[in-house]
Structures are given as structure tokens and as C-alpha cells.
Write a protein that holds these residues in place. Structure first.
Motif, PDB file in Angstrom:
ATOM      1  N   MET A   1       0.833  -1.208   0.000  1.00  0.00           N
ATOM      2  CA  MET A   1       0.000   0.000   0.000  1.00  0.00           C
ATOM      3  C   MET A   1       0.866   1.256   0.000  1.00  0.00           C
ATOM      4  O   MET A   1       1.990   1.250   0.478  1.00  0.00           O
ATOM      5  CB  MET A   1      -0.890   0.020   1.248  1.00  0.00           C
ATOM      6  CG  MET A   1      -2.281  -0.635   1.074  1.00  0.00           C
ATOM      7  SD  MET A   1      -3.167  -0.098  -0.396  1.00  0.00           S
ATOM      8  CE  MET A   1      -3.881   1.442   0.176  1.00  0.00           C
ATOM      9  N   SER A   2       0.337   2.315  -0.533  1.00  0.00           N
ATOM     10  CA  SER A   2       1.078   3.571  -0.551  1.00  0.00           C
ATOM     11  C   SER A   2       1.159   4.109   0.872  1.00  0.00           C
ATOM     12  O   SER A   2       0.345   3.789   1.725  1.00  0.00           O
ATOM     13  CB  SER A   2       0.369   4.582  -1.443  1.00  0.00           C
ATOM     14  OG  SER A   2      -0.517   5.367  -0.691  1.00  0.00           O
ATOM     15  N   SER A   3       2.178   4.919   1.103  1.00  0.00           N
ATOM     16  CA  SER A   3       2.401   5.407   2.452  1.00  0.00           C
ATOM     17  C   SER A   3       1.644   6.707   2.718  1.00  0.00           C
ATOM     18  O   SER A   3       1.730   7.265   3.797  1.00  0.00           O
ATOM     19  CB  SER A   3       3.900   5.617   2.672  1.00  0.00           C
ATOM     20  OG  SER A   3       4.386   6.482   1.653  1.00  0.00           O
ATOM     21  N   ILE A   4       0.909   7.203   1.733  1.00  0.00           N
ATOM     22  CA  ILE A   4       0.166   8.454   1.925  1.00  0.00           C
ATOM     23  C   ILE A   4      -1.156   8.139   2.626  1.00  0.00           C
ATOM     24  O   ILE A   4      -1.926   7.307   2.160  1.00  0.00           O
ATOM     25  CB  ILE A   4      -0.076   9.167   0.579  1.00  0.00           C
ATOM     26  CG1 ILE A   4       1.265   9.581  -0.034  1.00  0.00           C
ATOM     27  CG2 ILE A   4      -0.971  10.392   0.769  1.00  0.00           C
ATOM     28  CD1 ILE A   4       1.158  10.121  -1.439  1.00  0.00           C
TER      29      ILE A   4
ATOM     30  N   GLU B   1      -5.270  11.172   6.350  1.00  0.00           N
ATOM     31  CA  GLU B   1      -5.054  12.347   7.206  1.00  0.00           C
ATOM     32  C   GLU B   1      -4.135  13.350   6.515  1.00  0.00           C
ATOM     33  O   GLU B   1      -4.357  14.556   6.580  1.00  0.00           O
ATOM     34  CB  GLU B   1      -4.443  11.929   8.554  1.00  0.00           C
ATOM     35  CG  GLU B   1      -5.407  11.243   9.512  1.00  0.00           C
ATOM     36  CD  GLU B   1      -5.858   9.852   9.049  1.00  0.00           C
ATOM     37  OE1 GLU B   1      -5.037   9.156   8.397  1.00  0.00           O
ATOM     38  OE2 GLU B   1      -7.015   9.482   9.300  1.00  0.00           O
ATOM     39  N   GLN B   2      -3.119  12.813   5.835  1.00  0.00           N
ATOM     40  CA  GLN B   2      -2.199  13.702   5.106  1.00  0.00           C
ATOM     41  C   GLN B   2      -2.932  14.432   3.992  1.00  0.00           C
ATOM     42  O   GLN B   2      -2.731  15.618   3.776  1.00  0.00           O
ATOM     43  CB  GLN B   2      -1.063  12.878   4.511  1.00  0.00           C
ATOM     44  CG  GLN B   2       0.157  12.876   5.391  1.00  0.00           C
ATOM     45  CD  GLN B   2       1.216  11.938   4.853  1.00  0.00           C
ATOM     46  OE1 GLN B   2       0.908  10.840   4.413  1.00  0.00           O
ATOM     47  NE2 GLN B   2       2.449  12.387   4.886  1.00  0.00           N
ATOM     48  N   VAL B   3      -3.791  13.696   3.308  1.00  0.00           N
ATOM     49  CA  VAL B   3      -4.545  14.295   2.207  1.00  0.00           C
ATOM     50  C   VAL B   3      -5.431  15.427   2.746  1.00  0.00           C
ATOM     51  O   VAL B   3      -5.483  16.517   2.179  1.00  0.00           O
ATOM     52  CB  VAL B   3      -5.372  13.225   1.461  1.00  0.00           C
ATOM     53  CG1 VAL B   3      -6.337  13.886   0.475  1.00  0.00           C
ATOM     54  CG2 VAL B   3      -4.452  12.260   0.726  1.00  0.00           C
TER      55      VAL B   3
ATOM     56  N   VAL C   1     -12.637  11.312   1.484  1.00  0.00           N
ATOM     57  CA  VAL C   1     -11.417  11.038   0.723  1.00  0.00           C
ATOM     58  C   VAL C   1     -11.239   9.528   0.693  1.00  0.00           C
ATOM     59  O   VAL C   1     -11.377   8.868   1.718  1.00  0.00           O
ATOM     60  CB  VAL C   1     -10.181  11.704   1.392  1.00  0.00           C
ATOM     61  CG1 VAL C   1      -8.892  11.243   0.729  1.00  0.00           C
ATOM     62  CG2 VAL C   1     -10.286  13.220   1.342  1.00  0.00           C
ATOM     63  N   LYS C   2     -11.010   8.980  -0.491  1.00  0.00           N
ATOM     64  CA  LYS C   2     -10.770   7.539  -0.606  1.00  0.00           C
ATOM     65  C   LYS C   2      -9.392   7.340  -1.226  1.00  0.00           C
ATOM     66  O   LYS C   2      -9.085   7.928  -2.264  1.00  0.00           O
ATOM     67  CB  LYS C   2     -11.828   6.888  -1.509  1.00  0.00           C
ATOM     68  CG  LYS C   2     -13.243   6.950  -0.954  1.00  0.00           C
ATOM     69  CD  LYS C   2     -14.237   6.409  -1.982  1.00  0.00           C
ATOM     70  CE  LYS C   2     -15.440   7.329  -2.108  1.00  0.00           C
ATOM     71  NZ  LYS C   2     -16.231   7.070  -3.328  1.00  0.00           N
ATOM     72  N   MET C   3      -8.596   6.531  -0.558  1.00  0.00           N
ATOM     73  CA  MET C   3      -7.260   6.247  -1.065  1.00  0.00           C
ATOM     74  C   MET C   3      -7.262   4.901  -1.766  1.00  0.00           C
ATOM     75  O   MET C   3      -7.941   3.968  -1.340  1.00  0.00           O
ATOM     76  CB  MET C   3      -6.249   6.191   0.091  1.00  0.00           C
ATOM     77  CG  MET C   3      -6.160   7.453   0.933  1.00  0.00           C
ATOM     78  SD  MET C   3      -5.734   8.925  -0.016  1.00  0.00           S
ATOM     79  CE  MET C   3      -4.093   8.453  -0.622  1.00  0.00           C
ATOM     80  N   SER C   4      -6.494   4.818  -2.839  1.00  0.00           N
ATOM     81  CA  SER C   4      -6.330   3.526  -3.500  1.00  0.00           C
ATOM     82  C   SER C   4      -5.008   3.543  -4.255  1.00  0.00           C
ATOM     83  O   SER C   4      -4.197   4.465  -4.101  1.00  0.00           O
ATOM     84  CB  SER C   4      -7.503   3.255  -4.439  1.00  0.00           C
ATOM     85  OG  SER C   4      -7.605   4.290  -5.380  1.00  0.00           O
ATOM     86  N   GLU C   5      -4.809   2.541  -5.048  1.00  0.00           N
ATOM     87  CA  GLU C   5      -3.560   2.448  -5.785  1.00  0.00           C
ATOM     88  C   GLU C   5      -3.884   2.006  -7.203  1.00  0.00           C
ATOM     89  O   GLU C   5      -4.692   1.118  -7.411  1.00  0.00           O
ATOM     90  CB  GLU C   5      -2.664   1.420  -5.103  1.00  0.00           C
ATOM     91  CG  GLU C   5      -1.214   1.845  -5.039  1.00  0.00           C
ATOM     92  CD  GLU C   5      -0.416   0.952  -4.095  1.00  0.00           C
ATOM     93  OE1 GLU C   5       0.061  -0.090  -4.560  1.00  0.00           O
ATOM     94  OE2 GLU C   5      -0.301   1.311  -2.916  1.00  0.00           O
TER      95      GLU C   5
ATOM     96  N   ILE D   1      -1.455  16.313  -6.669  1.00  0.00           N
ATOM     97  CA  ILE D   1      -0.495  15.803  -7.649  1.00  0.00           C
ATOM     98  C   ILE D   1       0.914  16.294  -7.291  1.00  0.00           C
ATOM     99  O   ILE D   1       1.884  15.554  -7.363  1.00  0.00           O
ATOM    100  CB  ILE D   1      -0.905  16.199  -9.095  1.00  0.00           C
ATOM    101  CG1 ILE D   1      -2.132  15.366  -9.506  1.00  0.00           C
ATOM    102  CG2 ILE D   1       0.249  15.981 -10.076  1.00  0.00           C
ATOM    103  CD1 ILE D   1      -2.782  15.785 -10.812  1.00  0.00           C
ATOM    104  N   SER D   2       1.003  17.553  -6.821  1.00  0.00           N
ATOM    105  CA  SER D   2       2.322  18.094  -6.462  1.00  0.00           C
ATOM    106  C   SER D   2       2.917  17.372  -5.259  1.00  0.00           C
ATOM    107  O   SER D   2       4.110  17.460  -5.012  1.00  0.00           O
ATOM    108  CB  SER D   2       2.217  19.593  -6.189  1.00  0.00           C
ATOM    109  OG  SER D   2       1.505  19.816  -4.990  1.00  0.00           O
ATOM    110  N   ARG D   3       2.066  16.665  -4.481  1.00  0.00           N
ATOM    111  CA  ARG D   3       2.565  15.899  -3.327  1.00  0.00           C
ATOM    112  C   ARG D   3       2.820  14.436  -3.681  1.00  0.00           C
ATOM    113  O   ARG D   3       3.065  13.627  -2.805  1.00  0.00           O
ATOM    114  CB  ARG D   3       1.564  15.954  -2.167  1.00  0.00           C
ATOM    115  CG  ARG D   3       1.920  16.993  -1.123  1.00  0.00           C
ATOM    116  CD  ARG D   3       1.528  18.385  -1.575  1.00  0.00           C
ATOM    117  NE  ARG D   3       1.683  19.367  -0.513  1.00  0.00           N
ATOM    118  CZ  ARG D   3       0.836  20.371  -0.327  1.00  0.00           C
ATOM    119  NH1 ARG D   3      -0.204  20.522  -1.122  1.00  0.00           N
ATOM    120  NH2 ARG D   3       1.034  21.225   0.634  1.00  0.00           N
ATOM    121  N   GLY D   4       2.705  14.117  -4.937  1.00  0.00           N
ATOM    122  CA  GLY D   4       3.069  12.762  -5.349  1.00  0.00           C
ATOM    123  C   GLY D   4       1.920  11.799  -5.540  1.00  0.00           C
ATOM    124  O   GLY D   4       2.136  10.609  -5.729  1.00  0.00           O
TER     125      GLY D   4
END
Ligand SMILES: [Zn+2]
Length: 166
Positions: A1-4, A7-9, A35-39, A72-75
Motif C-alpha cells: 500500500m502507498s504510504s500516503i 489524514e495527510q490528504v 477522501v478515498k485512497m487507492s492504488e 499531484i504536487s505531493r506525489g
């Protein structure tokens, strides 16, 4: 999983401001619903769910673009903006902190809808953001943008804008 993390988002989103009222962040406005995180193919991806403040508010396109750029600027390689139209945004979602900042910026914040359930006398007793007087009068329902109406304070004679209840 990505490390982002989510909470950071959220923290990065707190740097995205309303183009019409630059002192307010999109979190102050209460338009970020999730906010939903995925890869995707090993790259971090985020879906940001937002509810537009006013339908047809051109600011929403700018806000969507600014969210994309901030992430996007945060990767985060893939940023997806999801518009959630229901339930509709109300000014009650604006944070107390946001209302305070709005007042300091010189715009009378919206009144609580709960205190005014029928929407009657909505434009009554709007306090002047400069002197606090409630001796104010409506000049125009439509200020520089449809989200705001124009008032004049009869105590300090200064015109001011009021962020309309919605
Ligand atoms: Zn005044």
C-alpha cells in the motif's frame, strides 16, 4: 500500500482555498465529503468527494483544479474528483472557524439554518462585520456573486457583503 494516509490528504486539502473568499479553505466551507485512497498500477491514487456550494458556481471548477494540483504536487499520481450532489450543501456545514474568518474578512457569515427552519426573514438582523450593529439594510439580493447579497450598515454607513443562507 502507498504510504500516503487520508489524514495527510486532508492536511493538504486544508491548503486549498475558495477562489471567491480566499480566507476560507475548502474544509472551512465543509464541501469535502470524503477522501478515498487507492492504488493504480502501484501509484498512489485519491478520490476526493466534494459537494458544490451553489449549483453552477463557476468557483467549483477552479476548486476541483486546485485540489488536483495540491495532491499531484505531493506525489499522488491519480486524483479523481467526485461530485456528490445529494444531500445538497448547506451553510450549516461551514465550520465555526470558517464563519469567524468570514466575519473578519468583512463578510457577514450565514445564520444557522436550524435557528430559522422555514427560511423566513432570512435576511433580517444581519450584523455588520465591522461594528457589529444589527441596524443594517439590504441593498441588493445579488452582490458581486450569486452566493452573496449586498448590505449597508446604518450605524457605520459601510456597505458589506453577506454570505447567504442556503
Ligand atoms: Zn457597521
Amino acid at each position: 500500500m502507498s504510504s500516503i494516509t487520508k489524514e495527510q490528504v486532508y492536511e493538504w486539502l486544508s491548503g486549498v482555498t475558495d477562489p471567491e473568499v480566499p480566507v476560507l479553505t475548502i474544509l472551512d466551507l465543509g464541501i469535502v465529503r470524503g477522501v478515498k485512497m487507492s492504488e493504480i498500477n502501484g501509484s498512489p491514487s485519491a478520490t476526493v468527494v466534494i459537494t458544490p456550494t451553489y449549483s453552477g458556481c463557476p468557483a467549483m471548477d477552479v476548486i476541483g483544479m486546485n485540489i488536483r494540483m495540491a495532491l499531484i504536487s505531493r506525489g499522488i499520481r491519480h486524483v479523481n474528483i467526485e461530485m456528490q450532489l445529494s444531500p445538497a450543501w448547506t451553510t450549516d456545514w461551514m465550520t465555526e472557524d470558517g464563519k469567524r474568518k468570514l466575519n473578519e474578512y468583512g463578510i457577514a457569515p450565514p445564520l444557522r439554518k436550524a435557528a430559522n427552519p422555514l427560511g423566513l426573514f432570512e435576511e433580517d438582523n444581519i450584523a455588520c462585520p465591522r461594528c457589529g450593529s444589527e441596524e443594517t439594510e439590504l441593498v441588493s439580493q445579488f452582490g458581486p456573486t450569486s452566493c452573496k447579497s449586498l448590505y449597508k450598515c446604518t450605524s457605520c454607513h459601510e456597505p458589506f457583503e453577506h454570505f447567504k443562507c442556503h
